[in-house]
Scaffold this motif. Sequence first.
Motif, PDB file in Angstrom:
ATOM      1  N   SER A  66      36.919  46.028  22.865  1.00 27.49           N
ATOM      2  CA  SER A  66      36.559  44.844  23.265  1.00 27.49           C
ATOM      3  C   SER A  66      38.072  43.839  24.076  1.00 27.49           C
ATOM      4  CB  SER A  66      37.227  43.770  21.764  1.00 27.49           C
ATOM      5  OG  SER A  66      36.514  41.983  22.266  1.00 27.49           O
ATOM      6  N   SER A  67      37.399  43.072  24.945  1.00 25.03           N
ATOM      7  CA  SER A  67      38.453  42.623  25.436  1.00 25.03           C
ATOM      8  C   SER A  67      39.246  40.400  25.765  1.00 25.03           C
ATOM      9  CB  SER A  67      37.895  42.101  27.225  1.00 25.03           C
ATOM     10  OG  SER A  67      38.095  41.398  27.539  1.00 25.03           O
ATOM     11  N   ALA A  68      40.142  41.056  26.064  1.00 24.30           N
ATOM     12  CA  ALA A  68      40.945  39.212  26.034  1.00 24.30           C
ATOM     13  C   ALA A  68      39.668  38.473  26.755  1.00 24.30           C
ATOM     14  CB  ALA A  68      42.114  39.365  27.013  1.00 24.30           C
ATOM     15  N   ASP A  72      48.058  39.393  31.697  1.00 24.37           N
ATOM     16  CA  ASP A  72      49.257  40.302  31.068  1.00 24.37           C
ATOM     17  C   ASP A  72      48.585  41.645  31.255  1.00 24.37           C
ATOM     18  OD1 ASP A  72      50.497  41.739  29.628  1.00 24.37           O
ATOM     19  OD2 ASP A  72      50.476  40.280  27.631  1.00 24.37           O
ATOM     20  N   TYR A  73      49.296  42.481  32.543  1.00 26.79           N
ATOM     21  CA  TYR A  73      49.166  43.265  32.486  1.00 26.79           C
ATOM     22  C   TYR A  73      49.760  44.823  32.134  1.00 26.79           C
ATOM     23  CZ  TYR A  73      47.550  40.796  37.018  1.00 26.79           C
ATOM     24  OH  TYR A  73      46.839  39.959  37.535  1.00 26.79           O
ATOM     25  N   ILE A  74      48.883  45.231  31.483  1.00 29.50           N
ATOM     26  CA  ILE A  74      49.311  45.961  30.998  1.00 29.50           C
ATOM     27  C   ILE A  74      49.175  47.983  30.970  1.00 29.50           C
ATOM     28  CG2 ILE A  74      47.307  46.359  29.438  1.00 29.50           C
ATOM     29  CD1 ILE A  74      48.580  47.075  26.730  1.00 29.50           C
ATOM     30  N   PRO A 131      36.714  46.886  45.306  1.00 34.56           N
ATOM     31  CA  PRO A 131      36.691  46.438  44.209  1.00 34.56           C
ATOM     32  C   PRO A 131      36.617  45.159  43.397  1.00 34.56           C
ATOM     33  CG  PRO A 131      38.537  47.832  45.152  1.00 34.56           C
ATOM     34  CD  PRO A 131      37.713  47.129  46.404  1.00 34.56           C
ATOM     35  N   ASN A 132      36.273  44.656  42.270  1.00 29.32           N
ATOM     36  CA  ASN A 132      36.164  43.121  41.715  1.00 29.32           C
ATOM     37  C   ASN A 132      37.877  43.219  41.139  1.00 29.32           C
ATOM     38  OD1 ASN A 132      33.698  42.969  41.771  1.00 29.32           O
ATOM     39  ND2 ASN A 132      33.496  44.255  40.167  1.00 29.32           N
ATOM     40  N   ASN A 133      38.214  43.665  41.110  1.00 32.59           N
ATOM     41  CA  ASN A 133      39.690  43.689  39.787  1.00 32.59           C
ATOM     42  C   ASN A 133      41.232  43.660  40.785  1.00 32.59           C
ATOM     43  OD1 ASN A 133      38.470  45.428  37.310  1.00 32.59           O
ATOM     44  ND2 ASN A 133      38.833  43.501  37.229  1.00 32.59           N
ATOM     45  N   LEU A 134      41.896  43.399  40.298  1.00 38.35           N
ATOM     46  CA  LEU A 134      43.168  42.500  41.564  1.00 38.35           C
ATOM     47  C   LEU A 134      43.626  44.612  41.752  1.00 38.35           C
ATOM     48  CD1 LEU A 134      45.500  40.867  42.881  1.00 38.35           C
ATOM     49  CD2 LEU A 134      46.389  40.695  40.637  1.00 38.35           C
ATOM     50  N   MET A 135      44.325  44.652  40.959  1.00 36.44           N
ATOM     51  CA  MET A 135      44.954  45.969  40.806  1.00 36.44           C
ATOM     52  C   MET A 135      44.764  47.055  42.032  1.00 36.44           C
ATOM     53  SD  MET A 135      48.115  47.151  39.982  1.00 36.44           S
ATOM     54  CE  MET A 135      48.179  47.835  41.570  1.00 36.44           C
TER      55      MET A 135
HETATM   56  C1  WQD Z   1      43.195  39.332  37.939  1.00 34.66           C
HETATM   57  C2  WQD Z   1      43.912  37.507  38.713  1.00 34.66           C
HETATM   58  C3  WQD Z   1      42.038  36.672  40.010  1.00 34.66           C
HETATM   59  C4  WQD Z   1      40.685  40.083  42.886  1.00 34.66           C
HETATM   60  C5  WQD Z   1      38.175  41.045  34.520  1.00 34.66           C
HETATM   61  C6  WQD Z   1      37.788  40.010  33.222  1.00 34.66           C
HETATM   62  C7  WQD Z   1      37.864  40.796  31.780  1.00 34.66           C
HETATM   63  C8  WQD Z   1      38.455  42.146  31.793  1.00 34.66           C
HETATM   64  C9  WQD Z   1      39.352  43.217  33.500  1.00 34.66           C
HETATM   65  C10 WQD Z   1      36.804  43.577  31.383  1.00 34.66           C
HETATM   66  C11 WQD Z   1      42.970  36.673  38.313  1.00 34.66           C
HETATM   67  C12 WQD Z   1      43.421  37.846  40.970  1.00 34.66           C
HETATM   68  C13 WQD Z   1      41.508  39.389  41.610  1.00 34.66           C
HETATM   69  C14 WQD Z   1      41.359  39.209  43.860  1.00 34.66           C
HETATM   70  C15 WQD Z   1      43.017  38.268  42.984  1.00 34.66           C
HETATM   71  N1  WQD Z   1      37.674  43.029  32.728  1.00 34.66           N
HETATM   72  N2  WQD Z   1      42.248  38.068  41.964  1.00 34.66           N
HETATM   73  N3  WQD Z   1      42.001  38.859  43.954  1.00 34.66           N
HETATM   74  O1  WQD Z   1      39.656  38.640  36.065  1.00 34.66           O
HETATM   75  O2  WQD Z   1      41.469  38.614  34.253  1.00 34.66           O
HETATM   76  O3  WQD Z   1      39.615  39.938  33.956  1.00 34.66           O
HETATM   77  O4  WQD Z   1      38.924  42.143  34.260  1.00 34.66           O
HETATM   78  O5  WQD Z   1      36.892  43.965  30.403  1.00 34.66           O
HETATM   79  O6  WQD Z   1      36.987  40.797  30.666  1.00 34.66           O
HETATM   80  O7  WQD Z   1      37.110  38.977  33.544  1.00 34.66           O
HETATM   81  O8  WQD Z   1      40.918  40.585  36.059  1.00 34.66           O
HETATM   82  O9  WQD Z   1      42.080  41.726  37.949  1.00 34.66           O
HETATM   83  O10 WQD Z   1      39.431  40.569  38.032  1.00 34.66           O
HETATM   84  O11 WQD Z   1      41.040  39.502  38.080  1.00 34.66           O
HETATM   85  O12 WQD Z   1      43.753  36.983  44.080  1.00 34.66           O
HETATM   86  O13 WQD Z   1      40.539  40.319  44.560  1.00 34.66           O
HETATM   87  O14 WQD Z   1      43.897  38.517  40.192  1.00 34.66           O
HETATM   88  O15 WQD Z   1      41.538  35.443  40.108  1.00 34.66           O
HETATM   89  O16 WQD Z   1      43.484  35.559  38.632  1.00 34.66           O
HETATM   90  P1  WQD Z   1      40.369  38.699  35.008  1.00 34.66           P
HETATM   91  P2  WQD Z   1      40.827  40.992  38.053  1.00 34.66           P
END
Ligand code: WQD
Length: 339
Positions: free
Chosen positions: A125-127, A234-236, A199-203
């Motif tokens: 599941s997810s936060a 919360d980055y784990i 990528p959609n995610n930050l890391m």
């Molecule tokens: C983290 C922070 C962005 C990209 C998502 C899903 C969640 C879970 C994890 C699966 C945010 C910022 C990001 C970028 C940025 N997935 N950001 N520039 O949004 O917490 O969660 O992934 O279950 O359901 O919603 O993670 O890594 O996308 O973003 O500034 O290019 O980084 O605004 O504050 P998020 P994320």
Amino acid sequence: MQKVIVTGGTGYIGSHTAVALQNARYQVIILDNLSNSDTDSLDGIQRITGTKPEFIKLDCTNKDDMRCAFEKHRDAVGVIHFAALKAVGESVEKPLLYYRNNLGALINVLDMMQEFKIPCLVFSSSATVYGVPEQLPVTEDTPLQPATSPYGQTKVIGENIITDTVRANPQIQATLLRYFNPIGAHPSAEIGEKPNGVPNNLMPYICQAAAGIREYLNVFGNDYDTPDGFCIRDYIDINDLANAHVAALKHMQSGKHGINVFNLGTGRGQSVMELIQAFEGATGVKVPYKLSPRRTGDVPAIYANADRAEKILKWRANVPLNETLASAWRWQQKILKLK
Ligand code: WQD
Ligand code: NAD
């Protein structure tokens, strides 16, 4: 050796969990349709642990194929169900794809567990189920909010489907793990996250910007009501997260626990800017970035209270953030070389 069926096991979290399971002397059987992964991770798992997990290519939404795989491994002690699509934006555009894939797969997993009397389920599941929380940190008792995307809905509905199924079938027990933001890679850099396209995610975005694959990182929003104006998460560490799955499985095997739910996070919030700075400190590499408008749907701040997992599973996040960030960078450099 006790067998564990791992759906989605060639993916990011699944492959790290396969390593943790094998290190804990479980026999791992991976089911995956390779829609968001490839079999390189199986070789990586073998290089780390000395054992290649059995791999069955199938779509978990195909009940006949699932029945064949479960019949073959009907003596499995548990299922860890990772298989799902996870792109939040795509789920808004293609909701039926997400409901069909994520919920269809889950229903088949539960059907097979009933049919073959497999007693333990761990569910990803997810936060995201907490939406915009009213209080921080969030505990497992923090009220769930309506999910902001069809992807998030599949997690809320998935939790409900499992809860109802366990209630009706006391021979099945389940653990719902609510992940916060998993990052990093195995320290060996043999396995890691492989995002498809941009990528959609930050890391992964930070890593690609640092590597020069992307010109710069867009930092979404600097006017949030947080200490430095940036979003907090919360980055784990992925290896810590993987170990929690083994702890959850062992806990279920130790008795009859019905349904349990745990937050998996570090308990500490980091802002986007703090993460960028920590990455630069850990790697010595600059991250080019630009301030951009807020991203629609972003939660301003969320981090976990993970005390329940510590108390009941005897698990907590251990890996220091700088090691996690260094592992993410090592992995990024490795995949650049492979291309
Ligand atoms: C983290 C922070 C962005 C990209 C998502 C899903 C969640 C879970 C994890 C699966 C945010 C910022 C990001 C970028 C940025 N997935 N950001 N520039 O949004 O917490 O969660 O992934 O279950 O359901 O919603 O993670 O890594 O996308 O973003 O500034 O290019 O980084 O605004 O504050 P998020 P994320
Ligand atoms: P991932 O995409 O790397 O792994 C998911 C795997 O499932 C992939 O290998 C994919 O090919 C497979 N898959 C998808 N649909 C399938 C189907 N119908 N049949 C067979 N295989 C299928 O993603 P991940 O980051 O490892 O996520 C694993 C689980 O954790 C997912 O359920 C995800 O929703 C959940 N989760 C992830 C995060 C995160 O930030 N990564 C956060 C919270 C929850």
